[in-house]
Design a protein around this motif. Sequence first.
Motif, PDB file in Angstrom:
ATOM      1  N   LEU A  68       0.857  -1.178   0.000  1.00 21.80           N
ATOM      2  CA  LEU A  68       0.000   0.000   0.000  1.00 21.80           C
ATOM      3  C   LEU A  68       0.897   1.233   0.000  1.00 21.80           C
ATOM      4  N   LYS A  69       0.662   2.125  -0.930  1.00 23.03           N
ATOM      5  CA  LYS A  69       1.390   3.398  -0.957  1.00 23.03           C
ATOM      6  C   LYS A  69       0.454   4.475  -0.427  1.00 23.03           C
ATOM      7  N   ILE A  70       0.947   5.264   0.510  1.00 18.39           N
ATOM      8  CA  ILE A  70       0.201   6.407   1.023  1.00 18.39           C
ATOM      9  C   ILE A  70       0.974   7.642   0.606  1.00 18.39           C
ATOM     10  N   HIS A  71       0.351   8.452  -0.246  1.00 18.00           N
ATOM     11  CA  HIS A  71       1.015   9.660  -0.748  1.00 18.00           C
ATOM     12  C   HIS A  71       0.304  10.889  -0.188  1.00 18.00           C
ATOM     13  N   VAL A  72       1.050  11.683   0.583  1.00 18.24           N
ATOM     14  CA  VAL A  72       0.520  12.923   1.150  1.00 18.24           C
ATOM     15  C   VAL A  72       0.926  14.029   0.178  1.00 18.24           C
ATOM     16  N   THR A  73      -0.054  14.493  -0.596  1.00 22.90           N
ATOM     17  CA  THR A  73       0.233  15.355  -1.740  1.00 22.90           C
ATOM     18  C   THR A  73       0.857  16.694  -1.367  1.00 22.90           C
ATOM     19  N   ASP A  74       0.328  17.360  -0.344  1.00 20.83           N
ATOM     20  CA  ASP A  74       0.845  18.692  -0.040  1.00 20.83           C
ATOM     21  C   ASP A  74       2.201  18.659   0.661  1.00 20.83           C
ATOM     22  N   ALA A 106      -7.032  15.975   4.654  1.00 19.04           N
ATOM     23  CA  ALA A 106      -7.894  14.811   4.427  1.00 19.04           C
ATOM     24  C   ALA A 106      -7.472  13.639   5.315  1.00 19.04           C
ATOM     25  N   PHE A 107      -6.164  13.376   5.407  1.00 17.69           N
ATOM     26  CA  PHE A 107      -5.702  12.272   6.260  1.00 17.69           C
ATOM     27  C   PHE A 107      -5.951  12.565   7.736  1.00 17.69           C
ATOM     28  N   LYS A 108      -5.837  13.833   8.118  1.00 21.72           N
ATOM     29  CA  LYS A 108      -6.114  14.208   9.508  1.00 21.72           C
ATOM     30  C   LYS A 108      -7.590  13.992   9.833  1.00 21.72           C
ATOM     31  N   PRO A 117     -14.826   8.059   5.867  1.00 18.52           N
ATOM     32  CA  PRO A 117     -13.937   7.773   4.737  1.00 18.52           C
ATOM     33  C   PRO A 117     -14.649   7.855   3.379  1.00 18.52           C
ATOM     34  N   ASP A 118     -15.883   7.330   3.320  1.00 19.71           N
ATOM     35  CA  ASP A 118     -16.609   7.376   2.046  1.00 19.71           C
ATOM     36  C   ASP A 118     -16.829   8.807   1.584  1.00 19.71           C
ATOM     37  N   THR A 119     -17.140   9.692   2.508  1.00 14.15           N
ATOM     38  CA  THR A 119     -17.336  11.103   2.155  1.00 14.15           C
ATOM     39  C   THR A 119     -16.056  11.687   1.584  1.00 14.15           C
ATOM     40  N   LEU A 120     -14.919  11.401   2.216  1.00 15.53           N
ATOM     41  CA  LEU A 120     -13.641  11.912   1.730  1.00 15.53           C
ATOM     42  C   LEU A 120     -13.333  11.387   0.323  1.00 15.53           C
ATOM     43  N   PHE A 121     -13.693  10.135   0.052  1.00 14.30           N
ATOM     44  CA  PHE A 121     -13.448   9.581  -1.273  1.00 14.30           C
ATOM     45  C   PHE A 121     -14.420  10.148  -2.304  1.00 14.30           C
ATOM     46  N   GLY A 161      -6.645  15.780  17.713  1.00 13.68           N
ATOM     47  CA  GLY A 161      -6.796  16.076  16.293  1.00 13.68           C
ATOM     48  C   GLY A 161      -8.182  16.532  15.934  1.00 13.68           C
ATOM     49  N   LYS A 162      -9.214  15.939  16.579  1.00 15.81           N
ATOM     50  CA  LYS A 162     -10.582  16.355  16.312  1.00 15.81           C
ATOM     51  C   LYS A 162     -10.796  17.823  16.666  1.00 15.81           C
ATOM     52  N   LYS A 163     -10.148  18.250  17.737  1.00 16.84           N
ATOM     53  CA  LYS A 163     -10.296  19.641  18.164  1.00 16.84           C
ATOM     54  C   LYS A 163      -9.581  20.591  17.208  1.00 16.84           C
ATOM     55  N   LEU A 164      -8.505  20.118  16.565  1.00 19.44           N
ATOM     56  CA  LEU A 164      -7.727  20.963  15.679  1.00 19.44           C
ATOM     57  C   LEU A 164      -8.288  21.040  14.270  1.00 19.44           C
ATOM     58  N   VAL A 165      -9.052  20.036  13.881  1.00 21.63           N
ATOM     59  CA  VAL A 165      -9.533  19.981  12.485  1.00 21.63           C
ATOM     60  C   VAL A 165     -10.602  21.012  12.242  1.00 21.63           C
TER      61      VAL A 165
END
Length: 165
Positions: A68-74, A106-108, A117-121, A161-165
Amino acid sequence: MSLFSSFKAPLAALPFPAFKKPGMELLGLPIRLLPSALVNKPLTRAINQVFKTPIEEGDFDFLEDRCLKIHVTDLAISFYISFDGQQLLATGPRHFDVEFRGNTQAFKKLASRQEDPDTLFFQRHLMIEGDTELGLGVKNLMDSIEIEQLPTAIQLLIKTGKKLV
């Protein structure tokens, strides 16, 4: 008329490269500059600690001998994760079967359970390419893991993380 006045117009017409302000990709620079062993060894330990229970329960068996490759674009960084039947392994760049791609936000949101996850996709904030069946298996596994199954430190990070998002 001075000698330099005749040069003003031609200089203004020269195409100068557009300079881009440094952005998020600078945050990924230290990881890109480090030898992969210095990144992958602690990452392997961390993901095995985080997913200790699901690994013991055989939840990652479908990922055996797959990558599995996870690419964080930014951040312009990629992580390659596989499973050897005993543990998850972070490796250097290699052939991968499926790629998850998205930005840090998105990953956060995914990790903090701020967004389904479905919403993000469906909103194209996260994308799956390659073996989509394997990708959906990984997505469903991540979605099925209860926060309470994770180590206490990770639970605290997720709540923060929930508080920061």
